[in-house]
Design a protein around this motif. Structure first.
Motif, PDB file in Angstrom:
ATOM      1  N   PRO A  18     -10.186   6.652  -6.068  1.00  0.00           N
ATOM      2  CA  PRO A  18     -11.193   5.632  -6.362  1.00  0.00           C
ATOM      3  C   PRO A  18     -11.670   4.837  -5.149  1.00  0.00           C
ATOM      4  CG  PRO A  18      -9.493   5.616  -8.045  1.00  0.00           C
ATOM      5  CD  PRO A  18      -9.014   6.523  -6.957  1.00  0.00           C
ATOM      6  N   THR A  19     -10.822   4.703  -4.108  1.00  0.00           N
ATOM      7  CA  THR A  19     -11.207   3.869  -2.962  1.00  0.00           C
ATOM      8  C   THR A  19     -11.243   4.613  -1.637  1.00  0.00           C
ATOM      9  OG1 THR A  19      -8.922   3.212  -2.440  1.00  0.00           O
ATOM     10  CG2 THR A  19     -10.126   1.874  -4.068  1.00  0.00           C
ATOM     11  N   GLY A  20     -10.589   5.774  -1.537  1.00  0.00           N
ATOM     12  CA  GLY A  20     -10.498   6.485  -0.267  1.00  0.00           C
ATOM     13  C   GLY A  20      -9.326   6.074   0.594  1.00  0.00           C
ATOM     14  N   GLY A  21      -8.522   5.090   0.168  1.00  0.00           N
ATOM     15  CA  GLY A  21      -7.347   4.697   0.926  1.00  0.00           C
ATOM     16  C   GLY A  21      -6.275   5.774   0.905  1.00  0.00           C
ATOM     17  N   ILE A  22      -5.525   5.902   2.002  1.00  0.00           N
ATOM     18  CA  ILE A  22      -4.475   6.912   2.109  1.00  0.00           C
ATOM     19  C   ILE A  22      -3.139   6.192   2.250  1.00  0.00           C
ATOM     20  CG2 ILE A  22      -3.601   8.875   3.436  1.00  0.00           C
ATOM     21  CD1 ILE A  22      -6.444   9.386   4.389  1.00  0.00           C
ATOM     22  N   VAL A  23      -2.220   6.447   1.314  1.00  0.00           N
ATOM     23  CA  VAL A  23      -0.917   5.797   1.382  1.00  0.00           C
ATOM     24  C   VAL A  23      -0.059   6.481   2.441  1.00  0.00           C
ATOM     25  CG1 VAL A  23      -0.991   5.009  -1.000  1.00  0.00           C
ATOM     26  CG2 VAL A  23       0.062   7.219  -0.475  1.00  0.00           C
ATOM     27  N   ALA A  24       0.849   5.712   3.036  1.00  0.00           N
ATOM     28  CA  ALA A  24       1.732   6.282   4.051  1.00  0.00           C
ATOM     29  C   ALA A  24       2.700   7.279   3.442  1.00  0.00           C
ATOM     30  CB  ALA A  24       2.504   5.168   4.761  1.00  0.00           C
ATOM     31  N   ALA A  25       3.118   7.049   2.209  1.00  0.00           N
ATOM     32  CA  ALA A  25       3.999   7.956   1.477  1.00  0.00           C
ATOM     33  C   ALA A  25       3.959   7.539   0.014  1.00  0.00           C
ATOM     34  CB  ALA A  25       5.432   7.912   2.012  1.00  0.00           C
ATOM     35  N   PRO A  26       4.340   8.425  -0.903  1.00  0.00           N
ATOM     36  CA  PRO A  26       4.325   8.055  -2.323  1.00  0.00           C
ATOM     37  C   PRO A  26       5.617   7.410  -2.798  1.00  0.00           C
ATOM     38  CG  PRO A  26       4.798  10.389  -2.116  1.00  0.00           C
ATOM     39  CD  PRO A  26       4.605   9.863  -0.706  1.00  0.00           C
ATOM     40  N   THR A  27       6.543   7.145  -1.879  1.00  0.00           N
ATOM     41  CA  THR A  27       7.869   6.648  -2.260  1.00  0.00           C
ATOM     42  C   THR A  27       8.180   5.323  -1.594  1.00  0.00           C
ATOM     43  OG1 THR A  27       8.868   7.896  -0.438  1.00  0.00           O
ATOM     44  CG2 THR A  27       8.800   8.972  -2.601  1.00  0.00           C
ATOM     45  N   THR A  28       9.214   4.683  -2.095  1.00  0.00           N
ATOM     46  CA  THR A  28       9.774   3.497  -1.466  1.00  0.00           C
ATOM     47  C   THR A  28      11.262   3.700  -1.254  1.00  0.00           C
ATOM     48  OG1 THR A  28      10.180   1.115  -1.650  1.00  0.00           O
ATOM     49  CG2 THR A  28      10.172   2.360  -3.697  1.00  0.00           C
ATOM     50  N   SER A  29      11.776   3.122  -0.183  1.00  0.00           N
ATOM     51  CA  SER A  29      13.216   2.926   0.027  1.00  0.00           C
ATOM     52  C   SER A  29      14.030   4.186   0.241  1.00  0.00           C
ATOM     53  CB  SER A  29      13.824   2.122  -1.135  1.00  0.00           C
ATOM     54  OG  SER A  29      13.209   0.850  -1.219  1.00  0.00           O
ATOM     55  N   LEU A  30      13.405   5.326   0.546  1.00  0.00           N
ATOM     56  CA  LEU A  30      14.188   6.453   1.025  1.00  0.00           C
ATOM     57  C   LEU A  30      14.655   6.099   2.433  1.00  0.00           C
ATOM     58  CD1 LEU A  30      12.263   9.586  -0.281  1.00  0.00           C
ATOM     59  CD2 LEU A  30      14.427   8.638  -1.095  1.00  0.00           C
ATOM     60  N   PRO A  31      15.944   6.191   2.721  1.00  0.00           N
ATOM     61  CA  PRO A  31      16.509   5.547   3.915  1.00  0.00           C
ATOM     62  C   PRO A  31      16.227   6.282   5.215  1.00  0.00           C
ATOM     63  CG  PRO A  31      18.206   6.741   2.747  1.00  0.00           C
ATOM     64  CD  PRO A  31      16.971   6.814   1.886  1.00  0.00           C
ATOM     65  N   GLU A  32      16.075   5.487   6.280  1.00  0.00           N
ATOM     66  CA  GLU A  32      15.984   6.035   7.627  1.00  0.00           C
ATOM     67  C   GLU A  32      17.373   6.326   8.200  1.00  0.00           C
ATOM     68  OE1 GLU A  32      13.604   3.233   9.782  1.00  0.00           O
ATOM     69  OE2 GLU A  32      11.991   3.312   8.297  1.00  0.00           O
ATOM     70  N   GLU A  33      18.392   5.813   7.546  1.00  0.00           N
ATOM     71  CA  GLU A  33      19.785   6.101   7.861  1.00  0.00           C
ATOM     72  C   GLU A  33      20.551   6.073   6.544  1.00  0.00           C
ATOM     73  OE1 GLU A  33      23.064   4.437  11.004  1.00  0.00           O
ATOM     74  OE2 GLU A  33      22.107   2.947   9.721  1.00  0.00           O
ATOM     75  N   ILE A  34      21.241   7.182   6.220  1.00  0.00           N
ATOM     76  CA  ILE A  34      21.965   7.245   4.955  1.00  0.00           C
ATOM     77  C   ILE A  34      22.993   6.110   4.896  1.00  0.00           C
ATOM     78  CG2 ILE A  34      23.491   8.631   3.520  1.00  0.00           C
ATOM     79  CD1 ILE A  34      20.630   9.673   3.694  1.00  0.00           C
ATOM     80  N   GLY A  35      22.918   5.314   3.831  1.00  0.00           N
ATOM     81  CA  GLY A  35      23.814   4.176   3.661  1.00  0.00           C
ATOM     82  C   GLY A  35      23.363   2.925   4.370  1.00  0.00           C
ATOM     83  N   GLY A  36      22.225   2.987   5.082  1.00  0.00           N
ATOM     84  CA  GLY A  36      21.755   1.847   5.850  1.00  0.00           C
ATOM     85  C   GLY A  36      20.781   0.980   5.088  1.00  0.00           C
ATOM     86  N   VAL A  37      20.215  -0.006   5.801  1.00  0.00           N
ATOM     87  CA  VAL A  37      19.337  -0.998   5.173  1.00  0.00           C
ATOM     88  C   VAL A  37      17.869  -0.797   5.537  1.00  0.00           C
ATOM     89  CG1 VAL A  37      21.187  -2.692   5.148  1.00  0.00           C
ATOM     90  CG2 VAL A  37      19.594  -2.662   7.071  1.00  0.00           C
ATOM     91  N   ARG A  38      17.571   0.209   6.341  1.00  0.00           N
ATOM     92  CA  ARG A  38      16.183   0.441   6.761  1.00  0.00           C
ATOM     93  C   ARG A  38      15.454   1.229   5.679  1.00  0.00           C
ATOM     94  NH1 ARG A  38      16.006  -0.097  12.652  1.00  0.00           N
ATOM     95  NH2 ARG A  38      18.090  -0.686  13.361  1.00  0.00           N
ATOM     96  N   ASN A  39      15.197   0.547   4.592  1.00  0.00           N
ATOM     97  CA  ASN A  39      14.626   1.168   3.399  1.00  0.00           C
ATOM     98  C   ASN A  39      13.369   0.381   3.015  1.00  0.00           C
ATOM     99  OD1 ASN A  39      17.250   2.393   3.440  1.00  0.00           O
ATOM    100  ND2 ASN A  39      18.016   0.672   2.222  1.00  0.00           N
ATOM    101  N   TRP A  40      12.198   0.986   3.218  1.00  0.00           N
ATOM    102  CA  TRP A  40      10.952   0.240   3.098  1.00  0.00           C
ATOM    103  C   TRP A  40      10.017   0.879   2.080  1.00  0.00           C
ATOM    104  CZ3 TRP A  40      12.548  -3.750   5.583  1.00  0.00           C
ATOM    105  CH2 TRP A  40      13.304  -3.617   6.755  1.00  0.00           C
ATOM    106  N   ASP A  41       9.105   0.070   1.567  1.00  0.00           N
ATOM    107  CA  ASP A  41       8.103   0.537   0.606  1.00  0.00           C
ATOM    108  C   ASP A  41       6.872   1.006   1.371  1.00  0.00           C
ATOM    109  OD1 ASP A  41       6.486   1.034  -1.548  1.00  0.00           O
ATOM    110  OD2 ASP A  41       6.873  -0.875  -2.557  1.00  0.00           O
ATOM    111  N   TYR A  42       6.565   2.294   1.272  1.00  0.00           N
ATOM    112  CA  TYR A  42       5.458   2.883   2.035  1.00  0.00           C
ATOM    113  C   TYR A  42       4.269   3.268   1.157  1.00  0.00           C
ATOM    114  CZ  TYR A  42       7.765   3.373   6.586  1.00  0.00           C
ATOM    115  OH  TYR A  42       8.336   3.130   7.801  1.00  0.00           O
ATOM    116  N   ARG A  43       4.169   2.712  -0.038  1.00  0.00           N
ATOM    117  CA  ARG A  43       3.106   3.103  -0.967  1.00  0.00           C
ATOM    118  C   ARG A  43       1.816   2.301  -0.745  1.00  0.00           C
ATOM    119  NH1 ARG A  43       5.513   1.918  -6.394  1.00  0.00           N
ATOM    120  NH2 ARG A  43       6.313   0.136  -5.205  1.00  0.00           N
ATOM    121  N   TYR A  44       1.522   2.022   0.525  1.00  0.00           N
ATOM    122  CA  TYR A  44       0.354   1.226   0.890  1.00  0.00           C
ATOM    123  C   TYR A  44      -0.388   1.919   2.034  1.00  0.00           C
ATOM    124  CZ  TYR A  44       3.284  -1.925  -1.794  1.00  0.00           C
ATOM    125  OH  TYR A  44       4.064  -2.447  -2.783  1.00  0.00           O
TER     126      TYR A  44
END
Length: 594
Positions: free
Chosen positions: A236-262
């Motif tokens: 509807p707008t042409g925007g491209i999300v960085a990813a369709p997921t949130t909080s998949l970790p950059e380090e297993i068990g770590g805290v670097r878990n971000w929402d990329y649905r924007y």
């Protein structure tokens, strides 16, 4: 047990997307938009947080799977003692309501298939009220409602707060399931025909993929990356999300878990370049127009990211009922980095507008006025420290990449004024700004003893974003300082032949504990920089390795752990696929990299 991130495949309808595991389970789906609450959230919790599995009774992961040629239609096949069966998953392009279609087809013998549907609205926390109406299973909870039907009808029953089915398919027989979502206060939307939708989806995707102009090596990987970018586009707008997921970790068990649905402004120029070079001017124009709408307003309020429609408020909060992917908590919804000061985004926006003009996209009369306003704001702000490209949550610093992108903003404006005398503006004013920034970066952001630019002024640390210096034209690729930076970055940030963004474990630059994997787009940038500096053989060898890191259906996450040999971070990641397309075009298609 969570399945490895690379065990998932993507399906979508250009407004949202789902992840399907190798064992036939939909473990992530947000409805009705990418950034809506998930109704299947097992990816970040367990099966009780919502999933939908269809597979042979008692079977594990599928025997083989693949996308149908040049499409986002997924086939998963199981060979069992009793025969073989295929499950075809896709989401039709919607007229109004989103649908998930799953077609079970007997290939050989007689196979008993088991289905389990657990809907959990509001990110896996709300169990809906289920009822049976005219052969449909209807789920309702608050604002959400879904309708499940099968063609031909198969028996379903409720048990353990889930909907179950069991049936047998012989060779040549098919059973199609359709799950349709709509707001609970509205009547049920019109039904889609699963088989007509399958034919239409295949035709639409193949027509779109057929527009790709790239004909070089690894064309299948390039087309798959472009299809993935298209799937991450909010139509509807042409925007491209960085990813369709949130909080998949950059380090297993770590805290670097971000929402990329924007939608991130940092992706703008690289996305435009990849789309335009591959022949997708309509998508590039839609992305440019989204960009113009999103950044309209007071340039002092420019954000680094926006919602799918350009929304500015993306408040971040944690959802404690989800235990996280492999225990990686917190699970975050929203992203507070939206309000960080990142000076580089001004350069990325201006560079995108310049690229759009050079590429012949239809002009937008207000775009030039917006560019001049952005430059005026940047002229006042450019000497301030910021949080940089990587959205660090530590102290603000004078990041070299940010200053280089300030130079880009001034440089592209000067060039535009020199090339088009009809544009209004004072070229001398912006030329002066360009020269000031260039001089300061070369004096304060360069370590003469080590012959390398650094992450920020006065730092001994390096940053993979420094590899973009020759790409944006700040210095020529054969400049000794550029060559030295390429070598230093590869030596100091290299990890088993791939690149980290920076040394997260050794510094407090990002204000977070722990580390992360290698950042895939940075390794693509290294390949680009090697190619531009005349080391094309090394660049091609690196590119070959990076393509080989894609999973079995051609998808890349944000990061990769070369020791554990697994993907990390949100998945699939637009930035990684943009990097693949850009580097392929640079090495084999006459492009400039990305």
């Amino acid at each position: 047990m969570h399945r490895p991130i690379e065990d998932y495949a993507l399906i979508g309808d250009h407004q949202t997307a789902a992840l399907v595991s190798r064992d036939g389970s939909l473990d992530w789906l947000c409805l009705p938009r990418f950034d809506s609450a998930a109704c299947f959230a097992a990816l970040l919790g367990d099966e009780e947080n919502g999933h939908w599995r269809i597979a042979p009774k008692g079977a594990g992961p599928c025997t083989r799977r693949s996308y149908r040629r040049d499409s986002l239609v997924l086939d998963s096949e199981w060979d069992t003692e009793d025969g073989s069966v295929r499950v075809t998953d896709f989401m039709p392009q919607r007229d109004r309501a989103p649908d998930v279609v799953r077609v079970v087809e007997g290939l050989k013998g007689s196979v008993t298939v088991r289905g389990t549907l657990r809907l959990r609205f509001d990110h896996g926390s709300v169990v809906p009220w289920m009822r049976e109406t005219d052969g449909y299973r209807v789920a309702v909870a608050g604002p959400d409602s879904t309708w499940l039907r099968s063609e031909p009808p198969v028996r379903t029953w409720g048990e353990d707060f889930g909907t179950h089915s069991e049936f047998t398919v012989e060779e040549g027989e098919k059973v199609a399931f359709v799950l349709t979502w709509h707001p609970s206060h509205e009547p049920r939307p019109p039904l889609v025909d699963p088989y007509d939708s399958l034919r239409d989806s295949l035709a639409d995707w193949r027509a779109w993929a057929g527009r790709c102009r790239y004909e070089g090596p690894h064309r299948d990987a390039v087309v798959r990356s472009l299809i993935t970018l298209k799937a991450l586009t909010y139509a509807p707008t042409g925007g491209i999300v960085a990813a369709p997921t949130t909080s998949l970790p950059e380090e297993i068990g770590g805290v670097r878990n971000w929402d990329y649905r924007y939608c991130w402004l940092r992706d703008a120029t690289l996305t435009l370049g990849a789309l335009l070079s591959a022949g997708y001017s309509e998508e590039a124009e839609a992305w440019r127009d989204w960009l113009l709408r999103a950044v309209a307003g007071n340039p002092d309020d420019l954000q680094i990211m926006y919602g799918l429609g350009g929304e500015r408020r993306l408040p971040e909060y944690e959802v404690p009922w989800l235990t996280g992917y492999e225990g990686s908590v917190p699970v975050r919804i929203g992203n507070d980095a939206a309000h960080q000061l990142q000076l580089d985004v001004y350069g990325e926006v201006v560079d995108s507008l310049a690229l759009a003009r050079r590429s012949g996209l239809r002009a937008r009369p207000h775009a030039w006025n917006l560019q001049l306003r952005l430059l005026e704001t940047l002229r006042e702000k450019w000497r301030e420290p910021d949080q940089g490209l990587w959205e660090v949550r530590g102290p603000r610093r004078h990041f070299v990449h940010s200053k280089v992108m300030v130079w880009v903003a001034a440089d592209r404006t000067v060039r535009a004024l020199e090339e088009d005398p009809e544009l209004r503006g004072e070229a001398a004013r912006w030329r002066k700004l360009r020269d000031e920034v260039h001089q300061e970066v070369c004096e304060q952001g360069y370590d003469a003893e080590r012959n390398t630019f650094t992450q920020y002024y006065g730092s001994a640390e390096l940053d993979a974003a420094l590899l973009l210096i020759p790409r944006v034209g700040f210095l020529p690729p054969d400049d000794p300082r550029v060559v030295g930076t390429i070598d230093a970055v590869r030596d100091e940030l290299g990890h088993h032949g791939l690149l980290r963004r920076y040394t997260a474990e050794k510094t407090d630059v990002d204000g977070l504990p722990g580390g992360e994997g290698t950042f895939l787009v940075c390794s693509f940038w290294l390949a680009d920089a090697l190619h531009m500096s005349g080391r094309t053989r090394e660049a091609r060898e690196l590119f070959e390795r990076l393509v080989g890191l894609s999973n079995d259906v051609g998808l890349l996450a944000e990061e990769y752990d070369p020791v554990a040999r697994r993907q990390l971070g949100n998945f699939p990641q637009a930035f990684s696929h943009i990097g693949l397309v850009g580097t392929a075009l640079a090495l084999f298609g006459g492009g400039t990299g990305g």
